[in-house]
Design a protein around this motif. Sequence first.
Motif, PDB file in Angstrom:
ATOM      1  N   GLU A   1       0.797  -1.193  -0.188  1.00 43.32           N
ATOM      2  CA  GLU A   1      -0.040   0.073  -0.157  1.00 43.32           C
ATOM      3  C   GLU A   1       1.076   1.375  -0.025  1.00 43.32           C
ATOM      4  N   TRP A   2       2.140   1.127   0.162  1.00 47.57           N
ATOM      5  CA  TRP A   2       2.934   2.398  -0.154  1.00 47.57           C
ATOM      6  C   TRP A   2       3.256   2.655  -1.320  1.00 47.57           C
ATOM      7  N   ILE A   3       3.094   4.012  -1.550  1.00 48.94           N
ATOM      8  CA  ILE A   3       3.590   4.321  -3.057  1.00 48.94           C
ATOM      9  C   ILE A   3       4.659   4.423  -3.250  1.00 48.94           C
ATOM     10  N   TRP A   4       5.636   4.672  -2.230  1.00 48.78           N
ATOM     11  CA  TRP A   4       7.264   4.510  -2.527  1.00 48.78           C
ATOM     12  C   TRP A   4       7.967   4.369  -1.328  1.00 48.78           C
ATOM     13  N   SER A   5       8.799   3.631  -1.311  1.00 51.55           N
ATOM     14  CA  SER A   5       9.564   3.498  -0.118  1.00 51.55           C
ATOM     15  C   SER A   5      11.363   3.243  -0.754  1.00 51.55           C
ATOM     16  N   ASP A   6      11.965   3.650   0.166  1.00 49.91           N
ATOM     17  CA  ASP A   6      13.489   3.375  -0.137  1.00 49.91           C
ATOM     18  C   ASP A   6      14.057   2.525   0.939  1.00 49.91           C
ATOM     19  N   GLY A   7      13.379   2.124   1.745  1.00 52.18           N
ATOM     20  CA  GLY A   7      13.390   1.172   2.779  1.00 52.18           C
ATOM     21  C   GLY A   7      13.902   1.809   3.950  1.00 52.18           C
ATOM     22  N   THR A   8      14.120   3.228   4.159  1.00 51.74           N
ATOM     23  CA  THR A   8      14.231   4.036   5.331  1.00 51.74           C
ATOM     24  C   THR A   8      12.932   4.814   5.587  1.00 51.74           C
TER      25      THR A   8
ATOM     26  N   ARG B   1      12.028  17.180  -1.321  1.00 54.94           N
ATOM     27  CA  ARG B   1      11.733  16.289  -2.522  1.00 54.94           C
ATOM     28  C   ARG B   1      10.006  16.181  -2.399  1.00 54.94           C
ATOM     29  N   MET B   2       9.519  15.959  -1.407  1.00 51.65           N
ATOM     30  CA  MET B   2       7.964  15.748  -1.325  1.00 51.65           C
ATOM     31  C   MET B   2       7.198  17.162  -1.967  1.00 51.65           C
TER      32      MET B   2
ATOM     33  N   LEU C   1      10.173  10.984  -6.748  1.00 49.87           N
ATOM     34  CA  LEU C   1      11.036  10.700  -5.574  1.00 49.87           C
ATOM     35  C   LEU C   1      12.301   9.613  -6.141  1.00 49.87           C
ATOM     36  N   ALA C   2      11.827   8.785  -6.623  1.00 51.65           N
ATOM     37  CA  ALA C   2      12.642   7.833  -7.542  1.00 51.65           C
ATOM     38  C   ALA C   2      13.839   8.666  -8.117  1.00 51.65           C
ATOM     39  N   GLN C   3      13.418   9.464  -8.885  1.00 47.37           N
ATOM     40  CA  GLN C   3      14.304  10.361  -9.749  1.00 47.37           C
ATOM     41  C   GLN C   3      15.419  11.228  -9.000  1.00 47.37           C
TER      42      GLN C   3
END
Length: 186
Positions: free
Chosen positions: A57-64, A109-110, A180-182
């Motif tokens: 359900e997360w739309i994005w994560s980098d693990g942290t 970034r957000m 966010l990925a970029q």
Amino acid sequence: MTDDARLPVPDVVEWPIFPFEGEFQVRKIEPPFAEERLRHGDPGGPPCGCETEDADEWIWSDGTWKVTRIRFGEAEAGFPSYMLGTVEHMDFGDMSEELAAQFGVMSLRMERALMTLPNVGRVHINRWGDGGAHMHVWFLGRPFGAWQFSGYMLPLWGFILPGLDNERLAENDRLVAEALAQAGSF
Ligand SMILES: [Zn+2]
């Protein structure tokens, strides 16, 4: 002021950004509890959502860090509404200074990610933390030109405005995740 006296209604009820109109009285103010109320995720309190939530359900994560979509009550918001939080269970004040420095960058970034979405005039950033002990900060995209939804009234309008449709929500999610990925990693 006697115990049962009500405080006077402030001028804010006449402001054009106030979502309601009519006759108002100020709610009676209850005495404070002797202790802070236990929140979801506080030691001894009800469980935190992070114990059961599905990472799908997360739309994005980098693990942290993780980003989720905010709903107002059970309804989708009528404007882009996202929550930035830590993957690991911790409260805002539990962050290390290193992590807090990342949070500063993530806030930037957000803001930039939400500003890429259609019909966003400004991004409002809110942190309260009275409901849950898990570090979470709100990012709300105030609709473009919509001065009636200015400032701290915007979250209230979130409960009122018709929700974005599923197609728009999915596309917004995709655009935020892509931005966010970029933006890079730590
Ligand atoms: Zn948690």
